[in-house]
Design an enzyme around this catalytic site. Structure first.
Site, PDB file in Angstrom:
ATOM      1  N   ALA A 192       4.600  -3.594   9.567  1.00 23.51           N
ATOM      2  CA  ALA A 192       5.066  -4.812   8.903  1.00 23.51           C
ATOM      3  C   ALA A 192       4.860  -4.772   7.393  1.00 23.51           C
ATOM      4  CB  ALA A 192       4.374  -6.038   9.495  1.00 23.51           C
ATOM      5  N   GLU A 193       3.876  -4.015   6.915  1.00 20.22           N
ATOM      6  CA  GLU A 193       3.690  -3.914   5.465  1.00 20.22           C
ATOM      7  C   GLU A 193       4.890  -3.247   4.791  1.00 20.22           C
ATOM      8  OE1 GLU A 193      -0.060  -4.596   7.351  1.00 20.22           O
ATOM      9  OE2 GLU A 193       1.408  -3.009   7.684  1.00 20.22           O
ATOM     10  N   THR A 252       4.937  -7.113  14.077  1.00 20.17           N
ATOM     11  CA  THR A 252       4.703  -5.928  14.903  1.00 20.17           C
ATOM     12  C   THR A 252       3.537  -6.154  15.867  1.00 20.17           C
ATOM     13  OG1 THR A 252       3.434  -5.034  13.051  1.00 20.17           O
ATOM     14  CG2 THR A 252       5.694  -4.265  13.308  1.00 20.17           C
ATOM     15  N   ASP A 317      -1.142 -11.953   5.537  1.00 18.22           N
ATOM     16  CA  ASP A 317      -1.436 -10.807   6.398  1.00 18.22           C
ATOM     17  C   ASP A 317      -2.463 -11.176   7.462  1.00 18.22           C
ATOM     18  OD1 ASP A 317      -1.469  -8.313   7.527  1.00 18.22           O
ATOM     19  OD2 ASP A 317      -2.219  -7.252   5.776  1.00 18.22           O
ATOM     20  N   ASN A 406     -11.141  -7.672  12.269  1.00 16.75           N
ATOM     21  CA  ASN A 406      -9.938  -6.858  12.306  1.00 16.75           C
ATOM     22  C   ASN A 406      -9.789  -6.225  13.683  1.00 16.75           C
ATOM     23  OD1 ASN A 406      -7.795  -4.885  11.502  1.00 16.75           O
ATOM     24  ND2 ASN A 406      -8.266  -5.642   9.464  1.00 16.75           N
ATOM     25  N   CYS A 622       0.960   3.947  -3.746  1.00 18.04           N
ATOM     26  CA  CYS A 622      -0.117   4.926  -3.577  1.00 18.04           C
ATOM     27  C   CYS A 622      -1.435   4.334  -3.096  1.00 18.04           C
ATOM     28  CB  CYS A 622      -0.381   5.658  -4.898  1.00 18.04           C
ATOM     29  SG  CYS A 622       1.093   6.167  -5.802  1.00 18.04           S
TER      30      CYS A 622
END
Length: 700
Positions: A192-193, A252, A317, A406, A622
């Site tokens: 999803a990111e 997702t 998020d 998480n 990055c």
């Protein structure tokens, strides 16, 4: 005839049990000897009745044996133990079958996914395999679902699970463990990111044929998917606005999938929006179903039954893909079949798993995005400043996008009635920014992602004071903390509870530890030589109880966290499967002495404007692998030390040309221009010079 009929009846029952998954809800094996599924039993409580290792004997626990995993990329998987064999999956989806008595590796399978490693937001990790009916099921980073022969590791079948349409496959990955339910392999995906559209799919466990699919967010208006989710299309699409489908929409299903056999319901948690920014994704309107929700469907068909949305109009998020536990609890004087989850958003939820009714929701960590959950409406009472895309301001929110909890598994002990889980307290500054159009293969969040700069010692101290990690025991009936133990860092391992009155957990400080389940007292610990994020298991063979854990520092926080993730120590070390027993005499080899690397950057000549542009480009392209402020606290190369930044040509060959793609560093030819690349290189040179001048803080 009676004997033949009896044999036929028995064969039929065995076939029926196999089709149902072969594991009843409360007991994997009656004596708890095996660990046959990722949560041990279908209720996913991660509690074992084994008790030879207990409060009185745990001091005698020692290493029985270990298996080197030939990587330092990080481990997140829960091992499976069936019939004397451990089935493990390492970084880059390398699968091994290991003799659970001796540690002898019986076979190894490598799906060759290194070129796809950068598809994952959070490293080349996997959370486990599924083993059923002589097959080992693997969800691979490149989107394949693979069935291996459990005897020798040869491929029985494989199927590509990803859609060929938009969003492109480069935006997707699989890091979660498959589940085998009623003769079907159930698998979701991540991404999803990057800009993905979430779905969960059921495949025939013997042939790999797709049986049904359920999309968690709608596609382009006017289109249908010929999927189980089509029946809900009208209701779901009405909660979306704007042109979300151009971004994928997100949602997702990258981890939590569980099953209740009595109710015949399959539950799954749904992830964050894509892009994260609700204002960009949906014009700031609508709840955006089924983002950040728990959904219940029928496992035979994918037919929708109920849902509960934990974070409506998700914009931080705050996924609902964190582990799910099923239990029967007495609440309000009545026994209830409940589903428990502690998602990223900082609240501990208890739902009636038959109906989806919200029974309770309480904060387990510092939360500033919402004051509480209204139990009458089921909705959060939000802080108006939390919606940064409306205020136009930068807002520091708790929890961070890493969550109060998480993916690390939690455990429920029916002995104590407590849920044990790793908890984080950490904030994040959020503001609108980033690309306003989708870019395949890179972060598409709609938030301002900067590469970042270095912090000095005093700043780090202040930030650390507000960044904490705990092992917490939560009482789900009394809705309060029973005990909590502060740990040295915020990102720590998953949890196991046992009939011996123990709670096992690894941590970022390179320790594997056992605590008293009643009060959290530390009873034993072992120097693992690396940080541990994965959850342990326990099993028994020939009357001997073992405890096993995949040891290896990696995943989201080590890759993203930069200087913060190096506190209190950098957890990177040799990745191993560690197995313990009472009176074990094994010893790990000593770590080599590694001299700190000194920074020796090129002379800084770029303009401030070019460096600032490179800062933003580094953040978007990055940072997810190489770390905040270009400080790597994981196995990924620290680019401040890279020889490639000395040469524009060498840097181009790697980043745009893909010279290292077979080692997990893809080429960014379609995402980064030559001028973009020079800006990123200027930023890296700037950061290396900053730290070289900062009293040696650039050493590692």
């Amino acid at each position: 005839m009676k004997g033949i009929a009896g044999l036929a009846w028995m064969a039929g029952m065995i076939a029926l049990l196999s089709a149902c998954g072969g594991t009843d809800r409360h007991s994997a094996t009656r004596d708890g000897a095996d660990w046959p599924t990722t949560g041990r039993t279908l209720d996913a409580q991660r509690f074992s009745p084994l008790n030879s290792i207990n409060r009185d004997t745990v001091g005698r626990l020692g290493l029985a044996w270990s298996v080197d995993l030939d990587t330092n990329a990080g481990q997140e998987a829960t091992p499976i133990m069936r019939d004397g064999t451990l089935y493990i999956i390492s970084a880059y989806d390398v699968v091994r079958a290991v003799d659970a008595r001796t540690g002898e590796v019986r076979w190894t399978y490598d799906p060759q996914v290194r070129a796809a490693a950068a598809r994952s937001c959070c490293g080349p990790v996997s959370r486990g395999v599924a083993v059923e009916n002589g097959l080992v099921y693997v969800g691979a980073l490149d989107g394949r679902l693979i069935a291996l022969n459990a005897q020798d590791g040869t491929v029985r079948w494989q199927v590509q699970t990803l859609d060929d349409a938009w969003p492109p496959a480069v935006n997707y990955s699989i890091t979660g463990a498959p589940r085998v339910i009623k003769g079907r392999v159930i698998i979701g995906n991540g991404g999803a990111e990057f800009g993905a559209r979430g779905f969960i799919t059921a495949y025939n466990a013997q042939s790999g044929k797709k049986e049904w699919r359920f999309y968690t967010v709608p596609g382009k208006p006017g289109t249908r998917d010929n999927a189980a989710s089509d029946a809900m299309l009208g209701k779901v699409q009405s909660t979306w606005n704007g042109q979300w489908w151009r971004w994928g929409g997100g949602g997702t299903v990258w981890d939590a999938i569980e099953y209740d056999r009595e109710l015949d319901l399959l539950y799954f948690g749904v992830g964050n929006g894509s892009p994260t920014n609700h204002g960009l994704r949906s014009d700031g309107k609508g709840d955006n179903l089924f983002l950040a929700s728990i959904v219940a469907v029928r496992p035979d068909t994918g037919e929708y039954v109920w849902h509960y949305q934990e974070t409506p109009a998700e914009s931080w998020d705050y996924t609902a893909t964190q582990p799910i536990i099923l239990a029967d609890l007495e609440i309000g004087g009545k026994m209830r079949k409940v589903l428990m989850q502690a998602p990223k958003n900082g609240f501990f939820y208890i739902l009636d798993r038959a109906t989806g009714e919200l029974l309770s929701a309480d904060p387990i960590a510092k939360t500033t995005w919402a004051s509480h959950i209204d139990l009458k409406t089921g909705r959060p009472v939000e802080n108006p400043d939390a919606r940064y895309y409306r205020t136009g301001k930068t807002t520091i929110l708790y929890p961070s996008s890493g969550g109060a909890h998480n993916w690390q598994p939690m455990s429920y002990s029916p002995q104590t009635g407590l849920v044990y889980l790793p908890v984080m307290e950490m904030g994040i500054p959020l503001s609108q920014g980033g690309s306003q159009t989708p870019v395949p293969g890179v972060y598409n969040t709609g938030t301002d992602m900067q590469g970042g700069t270095a912090w000095n010692a005093e700043q780090l101290k202040t930030i650390r004071q507000n960044t904490k990690g705990f092992l917490m025991a939560w009482d789900p009936v009394r809705r309060k903390v029973a005990w909590k133990r502060e740990l040295a860092a915020n990102f720590n391992g998953g949890v196991l509870s046992t009939g011996g009155g123990l709670v096992f957990q690894g941590n970022a400080e390179r320790k594997f530890a056992a605590y008293d389940a009643k009060n959290g007292e530390l009873l034993w610990q072992f120097d693992a030589q690396t940080g541990i994020a994965a959850a342990p298991i326990t099993y028994a063979i020939d009357g001997i109880q073992y405890v096993a854990v995949m040891a290896g520092w990696g995943g989201a926080w080590p890759m993203l966290g930069g200087q913060l993730a190096e506190q209190p120590v950098n957890g990177v070390g040799p990745n191993r499967l560690l197995v313990f027993r009472l009176d074990g005499k094994g010893i790990l080899p000593p770590l080599p002495n590694a001299a700190p690397r000194q920074l020796d950057p090129p002379t800084e000549t770029a303009s401030a404007d070019l460096i600032a542009r490179g800062n933003g480009l580094y953040g978007e392209n990055c940072l997810r692998c190489h770390g905040m402020a270009a400080v790597s606290a994981s196995m990924v190369p620290d680019l401040r030390h890279s020889g490639a930044i000395h040469s524009a040509d060498a840097f181009n060959q790697i980043v745009i040309g893909g010279a290292l793609k077979d080692q997990g560093m893809p080429g960014f030819r379609t995402q980064i221009t030559a001028s973009d690349l020079e800006a990123i290189r200027a930023y890296l040179i700037h950061r290396a010079n900053q730290d070289a001048k900062n009293n040696g803080s650039g050493t590692r």
